[in-house]
Design a protein around this motif. Structure first.
Motif, PDB file in Angstrom:
ATOM      1  N   LEU A  45      93.105  40.963  35.103  1.00  0.00           N
ATOM      2  CA  LEU A  45      92.019  41.300  34.188  1.00  0.00           C
ATOM      3  C   LEU A  45      91.807  42.807  34.198  1.00  0.00           C
ATOM      4  CD1 LEU A  45      89.462  38.586  35.291  1.00  0.00           C
ATOM      5  CD2 LEU A  45      90.594  38.692  33.088  1.00  0.00           C
ATOM      6  N   ALA A  46      91.938  43.425  33.048  1.00  0.00           N
ATOM      7  CA  ALA A  46      91.642  44.848  32.918  1.00  0.00           C
ATOM      8  C   ALA A  46      90.125  45.040  33.010  1.00  0.00           C
ATOM      9  CB  ALA A  46      92.156  45.362  31.572  1.00  0.00           C
ATOM     10  N   PRO A  47      89.657  46.236  33.327  1.00  0.00           N
ATOM     11  CA  PRO A  47      88.213  46.471  33.319  1.00  0.00           C
ATOM     12  C   PRO A  47      87.605  46.071  31.970  1.00  0.00           C
ATOM     13  CG  PRO A  47      89.338  48.320  34.323  1.00  0.00           C
ATOM     14  CD  PRO A  47      90.407  47.427  33.740  1.00  0.00           C
ATOM     15  N   GLY A  48      86.505  45.310  32.017  1.00  0.00           N
ATOM     16  CA  GLY A  48      85.833  44.853  30.809  1.00  0.00           C
ATOM     17  C   GLY A  48      86.386  43.568  30.222  1.00  0.00           C
ATOM     18  N   ALA A  49      87.541  43.128  30.709  1.00  0.00           N
ATOM     19  CA  ALA A  49      88.164  41.920  30.163  1.00  0.00           C
ATOM     20  C   ALA A  49      87.540  40.665  30.767  1.00  0.00           C
ATOM     21  CB  ALA A  49      89.660  41.931  30.439  1.00  0.00           C
ATOM     22  N   ARG A  50      87.641  39.579  30.023  1.00  0.00           N
ATOM     23  CA  ARG A  50      87.198  38.288  30.536  1.00  0.00           C
ATOM     24  C   ARG A  50      88.274  37.257  30.199  1.00  0.00           C
ATOM     25  NH1 ARG A  50      84.089  39.684  26.312  1.00  0.00           N
ATOM     26  NH2 ARG A  50      84.117  38.306  24.524  1.00  0.00           N
ATOM     27  N   ALA A  51      88.277  36.179  30.987  1.00  0.00           N
ATOM     28  CA  ALA A  51      89.285  35.137  30.794  1.00  0.00           C
ATOM     29  C   ALA A  51      88.751  33.818  31.329  1.00  0.00           C
ATOM     30  CB  ALA A  51      90.571  35.510  31.519  1.00  0.00           C
ATOM     31  N   LEU A  52      89.343  32.746  30.856  1.00  0.00           N
ATOM     32  CA  LEU A  52      89.043  31.418  31.369  1.00  0.00           C
ATOM     33  C   LEU A  52      90.085  31.089  32.432  1.00  0.00           C
ATOM     34  CD1 LEU A  52      87.265  28.879  31.109  1.00  0.00           C
ATOM     35  CD2 LEU A  52      88.956  28.014  29.477  1.00  0.00           C
ATOM     36  N   VAL A  53      89.618  30.917  33.657  1.00  0.00           N
ATOM     37  CA  VAL A  53      90.515  30.612  34.770  1.00  0.00           C
ATOM     38  C   VAL A  53      90.474  29.105  35.016  1.00  0.00           C
ATOM     39  CG1 VAL A  53      91.011  31.013  37.204  1.00  0.00           C
ATOM     40  CG2 VAL A  53      90.108  32.880  35.799  1.00  0.00           C
ATOM     41  N   LEU A  83      80.588  36.214  36.571  1.00  0.00           N
ATOM     42  CA  LEU A  83      80.678  35.112  35.620  1.00  0.00           C
ATOM     43  C   LEU A  83      79.646  35.409  34.539  1.00  0.00           C
ATOM     44  CD1 LEU A  83      80.850  32.057  38.055  1.00  0.00           C
ATOM     45  CD2 LEU A  83      82.657  33.654  37.380  1.00  0.00           C
ATOM     46  N   PRO A  84      80.078  35.777  33.335  1.00  0.00           N
ATOM     47  CA  PRO A  84      79.129  36.251  32.320  1.00  0.00           C
ATOM     48  C   PRO A  84      78.116  35.205  31.869  1.00  0.00           C
ATOM     49  CG  PRO A  84      81.334  36.034  31.389  1.00  0.00           C
ATOM     50  CD  PRO A  84      81.459  35.808  32.854  1.00  0.00           C
ATOM     51  N   ASN A  85      78.363  33.946  32.102  1.00  0.00           N
ATOM     52  CA  ASN A  85      77.404  32.910  31.710  1.00  0.00           C
ATOM     53  C   ASN A  85      76.749  32.260  32.931  1.00  0.00           C
ATOM     54  OD1 ASN A  85      79.811  31.596  32.483  1.00  0.00           O
ATOM     55  ND2 ASN A  85      79.217  29.765  31.352  1.00  0.00           N
ATOM     56  N   ALA A  86      76.710  32.979  34.035  1.00  0.00           N
ATOM     57  CA  ALA A  86      76.201  32.403  35.286  1.00  0.00           C
ATOM     58  C   ALA A  86      74.711  32.160  35.242  1.00  0.00           C
ATOM     59  CB  ALA A  86      76.534  33.319  36.462  1.00  0.00           C
ATOM     60  N   PRO A  87      74.238  31.044  35.782  1.00  0.00           N
ATOM     61  CA  PRO A  87      75.125  29.964  36.214  1.00  0.00           C
ATOM     62  C   PRO A  87      75.581  29.131  35.027  1.00  0.00           C
ATOM     63  CG  PRO A  87      72.864  29.329  36.649  1.00  0.00           C
ATOM     64  CD  PRO A  87      72.834  30.730  36.075  1.00  0.00           C
ATOM     65  N   GLY A  88      76.837  28.796  35.009  1.00  0.00           N
ATOM     66  CA  GLY A  88      77.352  27.885  33.990  1.00  0.00           C
ATOM     67  C   GLY A  88      76.970  26.465  34.374  1.00  0.00           C
ATOM     68  N   ILE A 101      84.770  30.973  33.481  1.00  0.00           N
ATOM     69  CA  ILE A 101      84.831  32.212  32.701  1.00  0.00           C
ATOM     70  C   ILE A 101      84.550  33.366  33.657  1.00  0.00           C
ATOM     71  CG2 ILE A 101      83.885  33.515  30.763  1.00  0.00           C
ATOM     72  CD1 ILE A 101      82.843  30.771  29.692  1.00  0.00           C
ATOM     73  N   VAL A 102      85.522  34.227  33.856  1.00  0.00           N
ATOM     74  CA  VAL A 102      85.353  35.382  34.734  1.00  0.00           C
ATOM     75  C   VAL A 102      85.457  36.661  33.916  1.00  0.00           C
ATOM     76  CG1 VAL A 102      86.228  34.211  36.792  1.00  0.00           C
ATOM     77  CG2 VAL A 102      87.791  35.498  35.362  1.00  0.00           C
ATOM     78  N   MET A 103      84.752  37.688  34.375  1.00  0.00           N
ATOM     79  CA  MET A 103      84.773  38.987  33.702  1.00  0.00           C
ATOM     80  C   MET A 103      84.921  40.073  34.752  1.00  0.00           C
ATOM     81  SD  MET A 103      81.905  40.663  31.266  1.00  0.00           S
ATOM     82  CE  MET A 103      82.015  42.383  30.813  1.00  0.00           C
ATOM     83  N   ASN A 104      85.737  41.044  34.439  1.00  0.00           N
ATOM     84  CA  ASN A 104      85.925  42.182  35.320  1.00  0.00           C
ATOM     85  C   ASN A 104      84.963  43.293  34.905  1.00  0.00           C
ATOM     86  OD1 ASN A 104      86.728  44.313  36.895  1.00  0.00           O
ATOM     87  ND2 ASN A 104      88.896  44.202  36.341  1.00  0.00           N
TER      88      ASN A 104
END
Length: 153
Positions: A45-53, A83-88, A101-104
């Motif tokens: 994950l680059a800085p600012g990137a998010r992904a579904l792990v 986790l941008p939607n924490a708590p999911g 969903i994780v975000m750097n």
């Protein structure tokens, strides 16, 4: 307190050696979730990137409960992984794949390796509300004070 049983099944192609969520200490409230990446690969994950792990899991939460997906404090402090939607929230009637969903939010690229502990899963009881329209609301000392109204920040 009696444990709540949460049933899990594996996604097709998931690496079962990664294991089920696990409590890593006697007093842990959250069970660690691990990345279960296709082919055992890693993801960066680059800085600012998010992904579904993906975790490789599906779960069945009992009626009257939810599962909350929360960040791991060490990843947040050391690497800015949030986790941008924490708590999911995972509802008791959801049966789809469990992804995180994780975000750097850090300043350097971060690599999630296959099997890494990426989040925590907390199972909690749910109280459903009955929403009732009212003509007025009772007054309180705080009143309509918004963000920061009770002190600094």
């Amino acid at each position: 307190m009696e444990p709540v049983s949460v049933a899990f099944t594996w996604e097709d192609g998931a690496d079962r050696s990664v294991g089920l969520p696990s409590y890593e200490s006697a007093g842990a409230a959250g069970a660690d979730l691990r990345a279960n990446l296709p082919g055992g690969e890693s993801m960066t994950l680059a800085p600012g990137a998010r992904a579904l792990v993906p975790t490789g899991l599906r779960l069945a939460i009992p009626d009257g409960y939810e599962a909350q997906v929360r960040p791991r404090s060490g990843l947040a402090l050391r690497h800015g992984i949030v986790l941008p939607n924490a708590p999911g929230t995972i509802d008791s009637d959801y049966r789809g794949p469990l992804g995180v969903i994780v975000m750097n939010a850090g300043q350097e690229a971060f690599t999630v390796a296959h099997g890494d502990r990426i989040a925590q899963l907390v199972v909690a009881p749910v109280i459903r509300a009955s929403f009732v329209e009212a003509e007025t609301l009772e007054d309180t000392a705080r009143g309509a004070g918004g963000f920061g109204s009770t002190g600094r920040g």
